[in-house]
Design an enzyme around this catalytic site. Sequence first.
Site, PDB file in Angstrom:
ATOM      1  N   TYR A   3      58.162  24.695   6.574  1.00  0.00           N
ATOM      2  CA  TYR A   3      59.462  24.167   7.406  1.00  0.00           C
ATOM      3  C   TYR A   3      59.893  25.053   8.470  1.00  0.00           C
ATOM      4  O   TYR A   3      60.643  24.544   9.166  1.00  0.00           O
ATOM      5  CB  TYR A   3      60.588  23.987   6.102  1.00  0.00           C
ATOM      6  CG  TYR A   3      60.027  22.862   5.401  1.00  0.00           C
ATOM      7  CD1 TYR A   3      59.130  23.213   4.129  1.00  0.00           C
ATOM      8  CD2 TYR A   3      60.574  21.853   5.403  1.00  0.00           C
ATOM      9  CE1 TYR A   3      58.824  22.226   3.254  1.00  0.00           C
ATOM     10  CE2 TYR A   3      60.240  20.579   4.489  1.00  0.00           C
ATOM     11  CZ  TYR A   3      59.255  21.066   3.456  1.00  0.00           C
ATOM     12  OH  TYR A   3      58.807  20.020   2.568  1.00  0.00           O
ATOM     13  N   LYS A  39      50.583  28.406  -5.898  1.00  0.00           N
ATOM     14  CA  LYS A  39      49.013  28.045  -5.868  1.00  0.00           C
ATOM     15  C   LYS A  39      48.431  29.415  -5.674  1.00  0.00           C
ATOM     16  O   LYS A  39      47.659  29.408  -4.358  1.00  0.00           O
ATOM     17  CB  LYS A  39      48.785  27.115  -5.006  1.00  0.00           C
ATOM     18  CG  LYS A  39      47.442  26.431  -4.803  1.00  0.00           C
ATOM     19  CD  LYS A  39      47.091  25.793  -6.281  1.00  0.00           C
ATOM     20  CE  LYS A  39      45.776  25.040  -5.969  1.00  0.00           C
ATOM     21  NZ  LYS A  39      45.323  24.555  -7.314  1.00  0.00           N
ATOM     22  N   ASP A  65      49.300  21.944  -8.938  1.00  0.00           N
ATOM     23  CA  ASP A  65      48.806  20.781  -9.515  1.00  0.00           C
ATOM     24  C   ASP A  65      48.921  20.821 -10.965  1.00  0.00           C
ATOM     25  O   ASP A  65      49.322  19.485 -11.448  1.00  0.00           O
ATOM     26  CB  ASP A  65      47.198  20.993  -9.156  1.00  0.00           C
ATOM     27  CG  ASP A  65      46.515  22.089  -9.709  1.00  0.00           C
ATOM     28  OD1 ASP A  65      47.403  23.279  -9.583  1.00  0.00           O
ATOM     29  OD2 ASP A  65      45.426  22.343  -9.612  1.00  0.00           O
ATOM     30  N   ASP A 101      59.869  20.566  -2.667  1.00  0.00           N
ATOM     31  CA  ASP A 101      60.143  19.208  -1.890  1.00  0.00           C
ATOM     32  C   ASP A 101      59.653  18.019  -2.869  1.00  0.00           C
ATOM     33  O   ASP A 101      59.879  17.165  -3.205  1.00  0.00           O
ATOM     34  CB  ASP A 101      59.699  19.426  -0.506  1.00  0.00           C
ATOM     35  CG  ASP A 101      60.260  18.136   0.238  1.00  0.00           C
ATOM     36  OD1 ASP A 101      60.828  17.097  -0.098  1.00  0.00           O
ATOM     37  OD2 ASP A 101      59.729  17.970   1.510  1.00  0.00           O
ATOM     38  N   ASP A 131      60.914  15.341  -5.946  1.00  0.00           N
ATOM     39  CA  ASP A 131      61.064  13.899  -5.762  1.00  0.00           C
ATOM     40  C   ASP A 131      60.251  13.398  -7.015  1.00  0.00           C
ATOM     41  O   ASP A 131      60.854  12.418  -7.506  1.00  0.00           O
ATOM     42  CB  ASP A 131      60.313  13.762  -4.642  1.00  0.00           C
ATOM     43  CG  ASP A 131      61.213  13.270  -3.459  1.00  0.00           C
ATOM     44  OD1 ASP A 131      62.012  13.878  -3.502  1.00  0.00           O
ATOM     45  OD2 ASP A 131      60.902  12.597  -2.394  1.00  0.00           O
TER      46      ASP A 131
END
Length: 340
Positions: free
Chosen positions: A125, A173, A206, A230, A234
């Site tokens: 970002y 990750k 994942d 993010d 959601d």
Amino acid sequence: MTRYNISLIPGDGIGPELMKCAMMLLESINDKTSIKFSLNEVDAGDYALSQFGKALPDFTLETIKKSDACLKAPVGESAADVIIVLRRLFDLYANVRPAKSFPNIKSISENVDLVTVRENTEDVYLGWEFYADSDTVVALRVISEKASRRIAEYAFNTAVMRGDKKKVVSVHKSNVLRKSDGLFKNVCREVATKFPQIEYSELYVDACAMNLIRNPENFDVIVTTNLFGDILSDEAAQVVGGLGMGSSANIGKNFSLFEPVHGAAFDIAGKNIANPSSIFLSTKMMLEWIGEKFKDPLLFTEAVKIENAIVTLLKQNNKTIDIGGNLSTTEFTRMVIDNL
Ligand code: ATP
């Protein structure tokens, strides 16, 4: 008696309708209790851009700077020029998004009560992208020890304050992003040692995305980096029934901003059908934060009342259209205020 200064950004699309509802709610608390708010509406977003040539005009920033907290409705196309700038300017380092099952709302599980604590200041970002050559673009993913420690500590403290699950899972990750997510993971592990009362675990992003669908009720606090947070938050909002109930906080050391998780939803703007719960629950988070900052227990009482009023209405099947009911924005708002 303290008077709390709140800056309000009505934004675009369904934003101004939702902000009107939030103002009615805050004004009702003003009228019925000894809590006093000064509410200052400020322009930011597409409308501000068209009127003043800037999505975040200087006079808006000045008013926000003078306030104790900001409540923001969704902004349209210029969202990034508003929220990302505000996060950076006020160092709003923690993005906190609860996802909770509510009665009579279709959801994957009925017992979800989790919160995503997302690092809010770095990662991709920062927007550091450049051409390596004419047909290859490189985007930099920045992860620092300082920001990782700050967000991990915030997440563990959140787990301490919440219900009885007392769990933090750090999501990364690090098998691929060995250095950046390796650093994030190591800092989380180190912070975990200071919170022996909290059960600590780790998940690759994942696996976390999969488990959020498979057994969302097992989660308590998820702590993760900016981009993963993010996406996962959601997903979590959808798991419990959609965007109309989604609230969030952007937390800084001295100042915080609260906003619904959804966008400006231009498709339903002006139709009086948007669900105002997202902004009511964001208002609830704001009252809790102000209550904590100014050590004012009355604000906690009002925060609880807001959520209870919504839950009572949902139990009676009094719902807006997006979640399977037939109430308009204004009808639902009136009922929430009457049930406070
Ligand atoms: P953004 O890219 O800014 O997140 P978006 O267009 O992807 O925006 P939203 O504006 O968040 O997505 O909304 C997606 C859909 O969800 C909307 O089209 C709308 O129908 C629905 N929606 C969003 N918020 C609400 C709400 N408060 N009440 C009812 N429906 C909503």
